[in-house]
Write a protein that holds these residues in place. Structure first.
Motif, PDB file in Angstrom:
ATOM      1  N   PRO A  15     -10.372 108.321  57.365  1.00  0.00           N
ATOM      2  CA  PRO A  15      -9.029 108.023  56.850  1.00  0.00           C
ATOM      3  C   PRO A  15      -9.036 106.824  55.904  1.00  0.00           C
ATOM      4  N   LEU A  16      -8.463 107.032  54.731  1.00  0.00           N
ATOM      5  CA  LEU A  16      -8.402 105.973  53.728  1.00  0.00           C
ATOM      6  C   LEU A  16      -7.607 104.785  54.252  1.00  0.00           C
ATOM      7  N   MET A  17      -8.150 103.602  54.016  1.00  0.00           N
ATOM      8  CA  MET A  17      -7.538 102.380  54.547  1.00  0.00           C
ATOM      9  C   MET A  17      -7.361 101.359  53.430  1.00  0.00           C
ATOM     10  N   PRO A  18      -6.117 101.034  53.080  1.00  0.00           N
ATOM     11  CA  PRO A  18      -5.894  99.999  52.066  1.00  0.00           C
ATOM     12  C   PRO A  18      -6.057  98.613  52.663  1.00  0.00           C
ATOM     13  N   PRO A  19      -6.277  97.613  51.855  1.00  0.00           N
ATOM     14  CA  PRO A  19      -6.289  96.237  52.365  1.00  0.00           C
ATOM     15  C   PRO A  19      -4.876  95.790  52.717  1.00  0.00           C
ATOM     16  N   LYS A  20      -4.742  94.959  53.743  1.00  0.00           N
ATOM     17  CA  LYS A  20      -3.439  94.396  54.075  1.00  0.00           C
ATOM     18  C   LYS A  20      -3.073  93.263  53.123  1.00  0.00           C
ATOM     19  N   ILE A  21      -4.084  92.630  52.542  1.00  0.00           N
ATOM     20  CA  ILE A  21      -3.859  91.499  51.646  1.00  0.00           C
ATOM     21  C   ILE A  21      -3.385  91.985  50.280  1.00  0.00           C
ATOM     22  N   GLY A  22      -2.589  91.176  49.600  1.00  0.00           N
ATOM     23  CA  GLY A  22      -2.127  91.532  48.267  1.00  0.00           C
ATOM     24  C   GLY A  22      -3.116  91.146  47.174  1.00  0.00           C
ATOM     25  N   PHE A  23      -2.921  91.693  45.987  1.00  0.00           N
ATOM     26  CA  PHE A  23      -3.737  91.402  44.810  1.00  0.00           C
ATOM     27  C   PHE A  23      -2.829  90.997  43.657  1.00  0.00           C
ATOM     28  N   LYS A  24      -3.347  90.145  42.786  1.00  0.00           N
ATOM     29  CA  LYS A  24      -2.642  89.782  41.563  1.00  0.00           C
ATOM     30  C   LYS A  24      -3.644  89.651  40.420  1.00  0.00           C
ATOM     31  N   LYS A  25      -3.151  89.797  39.194  1.00  0.00           N
ATOM     32  CA  LYS A  25      -3.967  89.524  38.011  1.00  0.00           C
ATOM     33  C   LYS A  25      -3.888  88.040  37.695  1.00  0.00           C
ATOM     34  N   HIS A  26      -5.031  87.479  37.267  1.00  0.00           N
ATOM     35  CA  HIS A  26      -5.083  86.041  37.010  1.00  0.00           C
ATOM     36  C   HIS A  26      -5.769  85.746  35.681  1.00  0.00           C
ATOM     37  N   GLY A  27      -5.278  84.680  35.023  1.00  0.00           N
ATOM     38  CA  GLY A  27      -5.886  84.191  33.804  1.00  0.00           C
ATOM     39  C   GLY A  27      -5.675  85.099  32.613  1.00  0.00           C
ATOM     40  N   GLU A  28      -6.163  84.636  31.470  1.00  0.00           N
ATOM     41  CA  GLU A  28      -6.103  85.468  30.269  1.00  0.00           C
ATOM     42  C   GLU A  28      -6.967  86.712  30.416  1.00  0.00           C
ATOM     43  N   SER A  29      -7.957  86.635  31.290  1.00  0.00           N
ATOM     44  CA  SER A  29      -8.838  87.780  31.525  1.00  0.00           C
ATOM     45  C   SER A  29      -8.164  88.876  32.332  1.00  0.00           C
ATOM     46  N   GLN A  30      -7.007  88.544  32.938  1.00  0.00           N
ATOM     47  CA  GLN A  30      -6.275  89.511  33.767  1.00  0.00           C
ATOM     48  C   GLN A  30      -7.168  90.093  34.865  1.00  0.00           C
ATOM     49  N   THR A  31      -7.888  89.211  35.536  1.00  0.00           N
ATOM     50  CA  THR A  31      -8.811  89.616  36.589  1.00  0.00           C
ATOM     51  C   THR A  31      -8.065  89.808  37.903  1.00  0.00           C
ATOM     52  N   TRP A  32      -8.252  90.981  38.507  1.00  0.00           N
ATOM     53  CA  TRP A  32      -7.661  91.239  39.813  1.00  0.00           C
ATOM     54  C   TRP A  32      -8.414  90.440  40.877  1.00  0.00           C
ATOM     55  N   ILE A  33      -7.695  89.597  41.612  1.00  0.00           N
ATOM     56  CA  ILE A  33      -8.281  88.810  42.696  1.00  0.00           C
ATOM     57  C   ILE A  33      -7.308  88.848  43.862  1.00  0.00           C
ATOM     58  N   SER A  34      -7.822  89.037  45.063  1.00  0.00           N
ATOM     59  CA  SER A  34      -6.941  89.141  46.227  1.00  0.00           C
ATOM     60  C   SER A  34      -6.355  87.779  46.582  1.00  0.00           C
ATOM     61  N   ASP A  35      -5.270  87.824  47.318  1.00  0.00           N
ATOM     62  CA  ASP A  35      -4.586  86.593  47.715  1.00  0.00           C
ATOM     63  C   ASP A  35      -5.378  85.781  48.724  1.00  0.00           C
ATOM     64  N   PHE A  36      -6.491  86.322  49.221  1.00  0.00           N
ATOM     65  CA  PHE A  36      -7.387  85.541  50.070  1.00  0.00           C
ATOM     66  C   PHE A  36      -8.017  84.362  49.311  1.00  0.00           C
ATOM     67  N   PHE A  37      -8.037  84.437  47.974  1.00  0.00           N
ATOM     68  CA  PHE A  37      -8.809  83.473  47.179  1.00  0.00           C
ATOM     69  C   PHE A  37      -7.953  82.791  46.111  1.00  0.00           C
ATOM     70  N   PRO A  38      -6.979  81.978  46.507  1.00  0.00           N
ATOM     71  CA  PRO A  38      -6.112  81.328  45.518  1.00  0.00           C
ATOM     72  C   PRO A  38      -6.855  80.326  44.632  1.00  0.00           C
ATOM     73  N   HIS A  39      -7.897  79.696  45.136  1.00  0.00           N
ATOM     74  CA  HIS A  39      -8.641  78.725  44.326  1.00  0.00           C
ATOM     75  C   HIS A  39      -9.550  79.422  43.319  1.00  0.00           C
ATOM     76  N   ILE A  40     -10.262  80.457  43.754  1.00  0.00           N
ATOM     77  CA  ILE A  40     -11.090  81.215  42.809  1.00  0.00           C
ATOM     78  C   ILE A  40     -10.201  81.854  41.746  1.00  0.00           C
ATOM     79  N   ALA A  41      -8.981  82.223  42.126  1.00  0.00           N
ATOM     80  CA  ALA A  41      -8.046  82.793  41.147  1.00  0.00           C
ATOM     81  C   ALA A  41      -7.786  81.829  39.992  1.00  0.00           C
ATOM     82  N   LYS A  42      -7.819  80.522  40.279  1.00  0.00           N
ATOM     83  CA  LYS A  42      -7.554  79.531  39.238  1.00  0.00           C
ATOM     84  C   LYS A  42      -8.705  79.400  38.243  1.00  0.00           C
TER      85      LYS A  42
END
Length: 487
Positions: free
Chosen positions: A116-143
């Motif tokens: 059974p397909l299982m999505p992550p419970k954590i959210g994702f957002k695009k970050h930076g000019e690169s528009q890199t998808w990074i999960s909300d687990f990593f707010p510092h790496i997102a910066k």
């Protein structure tokens, strides 16, 4: 650039001079010698003894050093850097057989009737000019999204932890080969005579931990002076490095000089190159008595640096402390710095365990990149972050969106790199809409190794070492430099 001798053909730690000095040169002795040492009576040529490190790059390097932040246990790409919204839309549906295509599974999921397909419970957002998808687990790496390159198309053949980690570190799933740091030490030598060229630091999170073994930083068939030196947390970073009470610095120097003279005499008699390595290691240990305590002392770091890495950097043995130590080692000329952080093996309770693991490493990983950047060191320091394989997109065991786990998945996973001549802000490679198979720009471990060596000024096909009748290299018989990743 090739090693000019074969260490495996020295099984008795012997050469011609030693053989003839120890045996009467009769027909029987000659016959015995030819059996024991097949090359004994070949024409004159290079000694069977090792020549040590080569110390010359093949071309101008982009990076002077590598800091490898290895996340042991394999963090899930689906909860880190590979966002797949279809998993939420089709949550609970069985993974299509056309996607799985009969792929080999571990014993933990091979007997499942459904996937059974299982999505992550954590959210994702695009970050930076690169528009890199990074999960909300990593707010510092997102910066630092625009400073890193995310490779989402890594793949490997290894499906279990031990061979997979061994493959990443040594280029082979079978133990016994030299580690990547040992190859770089052999090929390039050291930048600081008072510190090893290859240093290892370990830390452990609260999650399920796979074992770490010294074979991962072993020099294999290379000279033992190229093996990684494990620095421990606490009072004595290197065991048995300090002198016992009552031994002064001058006493130790006098003792080493006498031991070295005896070892040199023994080397003349036997031609055993490990004796020279032993002399070099004694001298390195003597110099490390002064250099290691200094480089490990963070008391002079300003509060701004403590704030950057987080308060945990003041607690010896934590990931944050090791990340700060990695920067200090890099500043002092250590060529390859390997960090291992255990605890990423989430077969159950994945969301909660990953939250803790991510908190351990997120701030310090980003801080290391920012710290190197503000010191002007990022451009010639290559930072790598990632584990040994990925995680499946289906639930392991029963389907439970509140408490799920993921099994091993070697066919597609993500890592990131920064600095060292790697293009910043790049998203490289693609997986299918389910995050299961690589569909664009695949990167194998051999390609990864070839690219890292290229950035250090080494041609992976030319840096070889003859052992047991064949020439070995880190990438074995495969691997291509991924030029699209290079700035």
């Amino acid at each position: 650039m090739e090693e000019n001798k074969d260490a495996s053909e020295n099984p008795l730690k012997s050469n011609r001079r030693h053989f003839f000095s120890q045996l009467s040169v009769g027909i029987g002795s000659l016959a015995l010698g030819s059996l024991l040492i097949p090359d004994l009576f070949k024409g004159s040529g290079p000694s069977l003894a090792s020549k040590g490190d080569l110390g010359v790059a093949h071309f101008a390097p982009k990076a002077k050093r590598i800091i490898y932040l290895f996340q042991a246990g394999a963090p899930s790409q689906l909860e880190t850097f590979d966002y797949k919204p279809i998993l939420r839309k089709r949550m609970g549906e069985d993974l299509p057989e056309s996607i799985r295509n009969g792929q080999r599974l571990t014993g933990m999921t091979a007997n499942q009737d459904k996937f059974p397909l299982m999505p992550p419970k954590i959210g994702f957002k695009k970050h930076g000019e690169s528009q890199t998808w990074i999960s909300d687990f990593f707010p510092h790496i997102a910066k630092i999204a625009d400073d890193i390159t995310v490779v989402r198309s890594m793949h490997t053949e290894a499906i279990n932890h031990d061979p997979a980690i061994t493959f990443f570190q040594t280029g082979s799933q079978i133990a016994g080969r030299p580690s990547m740091g040992s190859w770089l030490s052999y090929g390039l030598g050291s930048e600081n005579k008072n510190l090893p060229s290859f240093v290892v630091l370990t830390s452990r999170g609260k999650g399920n931990s796979q074992g770490l073994y010294s074979k991962l930083w072993s020099s294999g068939f290379l000279d033992s002076k190229h093996q990684g030196v494990l620095l421990r947390s606490g009072k004595d970073p290197v065991l048995y490095l300090n002198d016992p009470d009552g031994i002064s610095r001058s006493d130790k120097r006098h003792l080493l000089d006498h031991v070295a003279s005896l070892n040199k005499m023994h080397h003349v008699e036997t031609g055993d190159d490990e004796i020279e390595s032993r002399i070099a290691q004694y001298e390195m240990a003597y110099r490390m008595q002064m250099s290691v305590p200094d480089v490990m002392d963070i008391s002079k770091e300003p509060q701004s640096i403590i704030d950057l890495y987080g308060e945990d950097c003041q607690v010896p043995g934590t990931y944050a402390a090791n990340a700060l130590q990695a920067r200090r080692l890099a500043e002092n000329g250590v060529r390859f710095i390997q960090l291992y952080h255990q605890g990423w093996d989430q077969h159950g309770n994945l969301h909660n365990e990953m939250a803790g693991q991510a908190k351990d490493v997120d701030q310090a990983s980003a801080a290391l990149v920012l710290d190197l950047k503000q010191r002007g060191m990022l451009e010639d320091t290559l930072v790598v972050w990632g584990g040994e394989f990925g995680r499946g997109n289906y639930a392991q065991g029963k389907f439970d969106p509140e408490n799920y786990g993921r099994d091993h998945h070697p066919k597609a996973f993500s890592i990131w790199m920064a600095g060292g001549g790697i293009k910043p802000g790049l998203n490289y490679g693609q997986t299918d809409e389910f995050g299961y198979n690589v569909v664009e720009n695949p990167v194998h471990i051999n390609d990864f190794h070839a690219t890292l060596m290229h950035q250090m000024g080494l041609d992976h096909e030319k840096l070889t070492y003859k052992y047991q009748g064949r020439r070995f290299r880190l990438t074995d018989v495969a691997g291509n430099v991924i030029n699209d990743l290079l700035a």
